[in-house]
Design a protein around this motif. Structure first.
Motif, PDB file in Angstrom:
ATOM      1  N   LEU A 105      52.784  28.179  -7.293  1.00  0.00           N
ATOM      2  CA  LEU A 105      52.134  27.677  -6.077  1.00  0.00           C
ATOM      3  C   LEU A 105      52.781  28.054  -4.831  1.00  0.00           C
ATOM      4  O   LEU A 105      52.254  27.939  -3.731  1.00  0.00           O
ATOM      5  CB  LEU A 105      51.952  26.335  -6.419  1.00  0.00           C
ATOM      6  CG  LEU A 105      51.052  25.900  -7.685  1.00  0.00           C
ATOM      7  CD1 LEU A 105      50.901  24.346  -8.020  1.00  0.00           C
ATOM      8  CD2 LEU A 105      49.948  26.468  -7.619  1.00  0.00           C
ATOM      9  N   VAL A 106      54.183  27.909  -4.971  1.00  0.00           N
ATOM     10  CA  VAL A 106      54.809  28.167  -3.534  1.00  0.00           C
ATOM     11  C   VAL A 106      54.606  29.374  -3.112  1.00  0.00           C
ATOM     12  O   VAL A 106      54.204  29.755  -1.749  1.00  0.00           O
ATOM     13  CB  VAL A 106      56.435  28.251  -3.953  1.00  0.00           C
ATOM     14  CG1 VAL A 106      57.149  28.625  -2.453  1.00  0.00           C
ATOM     15  CG2 VAL A 106      56.775  26.599  -4.161  1.00  0.00           C
ATOM     16  N   ALA A 107      54.605  30.622  -4.146  1.00  0.00           N
ATOM     17  CA  ALA A 107      54.215  31.907  -3.386  1.00  0.00           C
ATOM     18  C   ALA A 107      52.866  31.950  -2.824  1.00  0.00           C
ATOM     19  O   ALA A 107      52.212  32.575  -2.042  1.00  0.00           O
ATOM     20  CB  ALA A 107      54.345  32.832  -4.696  1.00  0.00           C
ATOM     21  N   LYS A 108      51.772  31.338  -4.048  1.00  0.00           N
ATOM     22  CA  LYS A 108      50.442  31.333  -3.427  1.00  0.00           C
ATOM     23  C   LYS A 108      50.306  30.563  -2.100  1.00  0.00           C
ATOM     24  O   LYS A 108      49.468  31.102  -1.430  1.00  0.00           O
ATOM     25  CB  LYS A 108      49.464  30.460  -4.396  1.00  0.00           C
ATOM     26  CG  LYS A 108      48.009  30.574  -4.310  1.00  0.00           C
ATOM     27  CD  LYS A 108      47.453  29.888  -5.471  1.00  0.00           C
ATOM     28  CE  LYS A 108      45.795  29.939  -5.292  1.00  0.00           C
ATOM     29  NZ  LYS A 108      45.141  29.042  -6.395  1.00  0.00           N
ATOM     30  N   SER A 109      50.750  29.588  -1.920  1.00  0.00           N
ATOM     31  CA  SER A 109      51.007  28.974  -0.342  1.00  0.00           C
ATOM     32  C   SER A 109      51.514  30.005   0.633  1.00  0.00           C
ATOM     33  O   SER A 109      50.745  29.939   2.009  1.00  0.00           O
ATOM     34  CB  SER A 109      51.686  27.889  -0.286  1.00  0.00           C
ATOM     35  OG  SER A 109      53.058  28.117  -0.273  1.00  0.00           O
ATOM     36  N   LEU A 110      52.072  31.029   0.468  1.00  0.00           N
ATOM     37  CA  LEU A 110      52.199  31.939   1.336  1.00  0.00           C
ATOM     38  C   LEU A 110      51.375  33.435   1.189  1.00  0.00           C
ATOM     39  O   LEU A 110      51.931  34.452   1.677  1.00  0.00           O
ATOM     40  CB  LEU A 110      53.914  32.577   0.974  1.00  0.00           C
ATOM     41  CG  LEU A 110      54.993  31.117   1.168  1.00  0.00           C
ATOM     42  CD1 LEU A 110      56.284  31.739   0.715  1.00  0.00           C
ATOM     43  CD2 LEU A 110      55.057  31.007   2.540  1.00  0.00           C
ATOM     44  N   SER A 111      50.306  33.139   0.493  1.00  0.00           N
ATOM     45  CA  SER A 111      49.170  34.219   0.629  1.00  0.00           C
ATOM     46  C   SER A 111      49.496  35.323  -0.377  1.00  0.00           C
ATOM     47  O   SER A 111      49.291  36.479  -0.169  1.00  0.00           O
ATOM     48  CB  SER A 111      48.923  34.807   1.954  1.00  0.00           C
ATOM     49  OG  SER A 111      48.661  33.632   2.881  1.00  0.00           O
ATOM     50  N   THR A 112      50.054  35.007  -1.572  1.00  0.00           N
ATOM     51  CA  THR A 112      50.605  36.069  -2.606  1.00  0.00           C
ATOM     52  C   THR A 112      50.167  35.408  -3.956  1.00  0.00           C
ATOM     53  O   THR A 112      50.088  34.371  -4.174  1.00  0.00           O
ATOM     54  CB  THR A 112      52.037  36.174  -2.613  1.00  0.00           C
ATOM     55  OG1 THR A 112      52.419  36.538  -1.410  1.00  0.00           O
ATOM     56  CG2 THR A 112      52.286  37.495  -3.625  1.00  0.00           C
ATOM     57  N   ASP A 113      49.372  36.437  -4.634  1.00  0.00           N
ATOM     58  CA  ASP A 113      49.097  35.939  -6.144  1.00  0.00           C
ATOM     59  C   ASP A 113      49.940  36.638  -7.177  1.00  0.00           C
ATOM     60  O   ASP A 113      49.741  37.819  -7.688  1.00  0.00           O
ATOM     61  CB  ASP A 113      47.779  36.433  -6.325  1.00  0.00           C
ATOM     62  CG  ASP A 113      47.267  36.014  -7.452  1.00  0.00           C
ATOM     63  OD1 ASP A 113      47.708  34.813  -8.303  1.00  0.00           O
ATOM     64  OD2 ASP A 113      46.340  36.576  -8.111  1.00  0.00           O
ATOM     65  N   PRO A 114      51.422  36.164  -7.499  1.00  0.00           N
ATOM     66  CA  PRO A 114      52.077  36.926  -8.360  1.00  0.00           C
ATOM     67  C   PRO A 114      51.941  36.592  -9.694  1.00  0.00           C
ATOM     68  O   PRO A 114      50.944  35.705 -10.082  1.00  0.00           O
ATOM     69  CB  PRO A 114      53.373  36.037  -8.058  1.00  0.00           C
ATOM     70  CG  PRO A 114      53.134  34.632  -7.578  1.00  0.00           C
ATOM     71  CD  PRO A 114      51.786  34.906  -6.896  1.00  0.00           C
TER      72      PRO A 114
END
Length: 335
Positions: A105-114
């Motif tokens: 969710l932290v990565a997703k908030s930075l516009s990434t879908d890991p």
């Protein structure tokens, strides 16, 4: 569950790069190199300087975002921090794996879908010590990473709990505080796993972790863990079914605990807190009742007063299924 990562690694890339030396990322990198050779026959060298030869980069999620690191590698990252002052959207690399649902969710908030792949223990040593099943010598075992002044690691909380319950002399503690029995990196992997197996319970009262290997290592040898009932430390105790969280706020995330013996300490709220050792980095500190911590430890020691072979086996099987290199290696490195 998806078997292979969608990312490809070129044969010319032969380095696994750790963000730091003498830290947990180095341990992850060294083990990944060893088991890549064992299970896939793929040889990597571990180094500490990212370059065009880096195949896999292991480090902190927000450091990579802040530094805008763009080497064409596969990144396997985690972080104990939920946000940073200098972090911009769109600065994370596209080929990214994180180690927990809340880090996703932290990565997703930075516009990434890991992708989400947990860290892995030392398979061979975990199996060896689990089979040995050494005699219990300690009521409590703990391994606390980080500096002695790193507040989110809660060194003082651990000491106060053991002191107030008169457990210091019945414990074995690995950390860099003066009251610990051994310092970090002065005990080899086999010794660490054996000490963990000799404890009735393992205590991990940190506030926030991207993943946290020590609890997984303790469970791999059959020792249950006391921890905060928080999504920010729940990754080692969860099951992984390949699904990604749909929440848009980490505070809405609920742990997906597997059916294993563990002892979560109740948490009533969270306080966004700036890290005392890292200006501009923030984590969610759990709000808890100290009496509940003491109660949970006492209950755990009561429950584990007798050997429970079934619970021990379930703990080992949980880690073997989700956190062994034999299970995760082909998800990271296509054969």
């Amino acid at each position: 569950m998806q078997r292979y990562t969608r990312y490809k690694i070129q044969l010319i890339n032969d380095n696994i790069t750790s963000w730091c030396m003498g830290c947990s990322f180095q341990i992850v990198a060294t083990r990944l190199a060893y088991y890549s050779n064992k299970y896939l026959g793929r040889q990597f060298r571990v180094n500490y300087f990212p370059s065009f030869r880096t195949a896999i980069y292991i480090g902190d999620l927000l450091n990579v975002a802040e530094d805008k690191l763009k080497i064409p590698a596969l990144y396997w990252l985690d972080t104990p921090f939920v946000k940073g002052d200098k972090i911009e959207k769109g600065t994370l690399p596209p080929r990214l794996i994180v180690t927990s649902r809340w880090n996703y969710l932290v990565a997703k908030s930075l516009s990434t879908d890991p992708e989400i792949i947990p860290r892995a223990v030392h398979d061979e040593i975990a199996d060896k010590i689990f089979q040995e099943n050494p005699e219990k010598k300690f009521d409590v075992v703990a391994l606390v990473t980080g500096g002695t002044n790193t507040e989110y690691k809660e060194h003082k909380l651990l000491y106060n709990v053991l002191k107030d319950l008169d457990l210091i002399h019945k414990s074995f503690l690995i950390c860099n505080d003066p009251w610990c029995h051994r310092r970090l990196f002065t005990v080899n992997d086999e010794e660490v796993y054996r000490i963990m197996a000799q404890g009735r319970v393992f205590i991990s009262l940190t506030d926030s972790e991207g993943f946290s290997l020590p609890p997984a290592e303790a469970m791999s040898v059959g020792t249950p863990v006391i921890h905060f009932d928080s999504p920010f430390v729940s990754a080692p105790y969860e099951y992984y079914d390949g699904t990604k969280p749909s929440e848009d706020d980490v505070l809405k995330l609920k742990p997906k605990y597997n059916r294993i013996l563990h002892f979560p300490v109740p948490v009533y709220d969270y306080k966004l807190t700036e890290a005392n050792h890292r200006h501009g980095r923030y984590y969610y500190k759990p709000v808890y009742d100290y009496k509940e911590v003491l109660k949970t430890v006492k209950e755990a020691l009561y429950i584990t007063s007798e050997k429970d072979g079934e619970s021990r086996l379930l703990l080992h099987d949980h880690v073997q299924k989700y956190m062994y290199h034999s299970q995760i290696i082909k998800k990271i490195i296509p054969a």
